[in-house]
Design a protein around this motif. Structure first.
Motif, short mmCIF file in Angstrom:
data_model
loop_
_atom_site.label_atom_id
_atom_site.label_comp_id
_atom_site.label_asym_id
_atom_site.label_seq_id
_atom_site.Cartn_x
_atom_site.Cartn_y
_atom_site.Cartn_z
N UNK A 1 -27.76 -0.05 13.60
CA UNK A 1 -27.55 -1.21 12.74
C UNK A 1 -27.12 -2.44 13.54
N UNK A 2 -26.11 -2.30 14.38
CA UNK A 2 -25.61 -3.45 15.14
C UNK A 2 -26.65 -3.93 16.14
N UNK A 3 -27.35 -2.99 16.78
CA UNK A 3 -28.32 -3.35 17.81
C UNK A 3 -29.51 -4.10 17.23
N UNK A 4 -29.90 -3.78 15.98
CA UNK A 4 -31.12 -4.35 15.43
C UNK A 4 -30.88 -5.47 14.42
N UNK A 5 -29.65 -5.65 13.97
CA UNK A 5 -29.41 -6.71 12.99
C UNK A 5 -29.32 -8.06 13.69
N UNK A 6 -29.69 -9.15 13.00
CA UNK A 6 -29.49 -10.50 13.58
C UNK A 6 -28.00 -10.74 13.82
#
Length: 361
Positions: free
Chosen positions: A229-234
């Protein structure tokens, strides 16, 4: 609030702790903090729908994966200023999220906000965390004049807003703006079901929905997706710390949510190879009229199949079936996340408030 502040400088600054395990009663200080945070939120954005009761804070506060710190200033036993933060325990050096700095209206312009922020920042430094992230909330019509903008997206904040001036005076730089939006859902179950049927595709992906507890066969794949989630979210210009999820952490979170009286509705998109290709979550807190849109993610290899819209519609159907008394859904999206904002507009979400994320190295 009624009454006038004591003219003497309040000197009682102390930590506000949560019980370290489920079943331990919450303290009077935590009760005071929960009510204080609720009133600050109501004043700031016009609703207390996003606030937590002391009972919820007591259950959620013992999370073994997150360190939570709160400090308050008391005047004759009454909480008049407070700050709160959390950080990932496993991510050494990861920036804490300072989620609230508030001062009772009768005690403002006396430096109390700076004092509780000093306490939180010092506590973080003692734990080896020197960069901090600060959250502030704003109404969408929060004034005119000079504007402050994040590096990405089109939203902005008034430079003269007290929370903006406070953050900048403390050396924080605006890194990202989130648009908080609201969708009226009462009585719309049939509408959502029809839209969900229209959005269906025969492309090998299937949707699975569960309430409160992740099916055992999906635990590991769901945890792997949550970790992305953190790696792929803006993230704008904010250095958000990574989150590591495994099956044990999923089970702990679910157990705490149930103990806190929360309901969690999850829809996951399952790829043809059995991987979790995406997920969306709704959280229903006790005593509220709305539901909170928690994380939504379509993993990058699986984008372009309309999964975001399909999952959200399926979960809205699940919500109207499971909790017809919930009349509104709230969601938060990065202002630069055009695709997700477009999905929300298509569903009927309308801007409610702005959440600003500031960072200081």
């Amino acid at each position: 609030m009624n009454g006038r502040a004591n003219t003497a400088e309040p000197a009682d600054l102390r930590p506000i702790s949560s019980p370290d395990r489920v079943g331990v009663p919450e303290s009077a200080d935590l009760e005071a903090y929960a009510d204080f945070a609720r009133r600050i939120q109501l004043e700031t954005i016009g609703t207390d729908e996003f606030s937590h009761s002391a009972a919820e804070l007591a259950v959620l506060g013992g999370n073994p994966y997150l360190e939570r710190r709160r400090f308050g200033i008391f005047d004759d036993g009454r909480l008049v200023a407070a700050a709160a933060a959390w950080w990932e325990r496993e991510h050494e050096g990861g920036a804490p999220m300072i989620t609230m700095v508030g001062v009772d209206p009768a005690y403002r312009r006396r430096g109390l906000g700076g004092r509780v922020l000093d306490a939180i920042e010092a506590s973080a430094r003692d734990a080896g965390r020197h960069s901090t992230i600060l959250i502030s909330e704003h109404r969408t019509d929060d004034g005119d004049g000079e504007r402050v903008r994040a590096p990405q997206g089109g939203a902005s904040l008034p430079a003269g807003a007290p929370s903006v001036r406070f953050a900048r005076s403390r050396g924080y730089e605006l890194g990202q703006l989130l648009v908080a939006s609201a969708l009226t859902v009462g009585g719309r179950g049939r509408d959502f079901r029809g839209l969900a049927e229209q959005a269906e595709r025969r492309d090998g992906y299937r949707l699975e929905q569960w309430r409160d507890h992740t099916p055992e066969e999906h635990l590991d794949a769901f945890a792997a997706a949550r970790s992305q989630m953190v790696a792929e979210m803006p993230s704008g210009a904010v250095d958000f710390p990574d989150e590591h999820w495994d099956a044990a952490r999923i089970l702990d979170e679910e157990a705490r949510a149930v103990a806190a009286g929360r309901t969690q509705l999850t829809v996951a998109a399952i790829a043809p190879n059995g991987e979790v290709a995406g997920f969306t979550m709704l959280a229903l807190a006790p005593g509220k009229r709305g539901a909170y849109q928690d994380d939504t993610l379509v993993l990058s290899p699986h984008r372009g199949h309309g999964l975001g819209l399909r999952m959200k519609l399926a979960n809205l159907v699940a919500l109207t079936d499971a909790a017809s008394d919930r009349s509104v859904v709230y969601t938060w999206n990065a202002d630069e996340n055009g695709p997700m904002l477009a999905i929300n507009r298509e569903l009927g979400f309308r801007p409610h408030s702005i959440q600003a994320t500031w960072q200081r190295g």
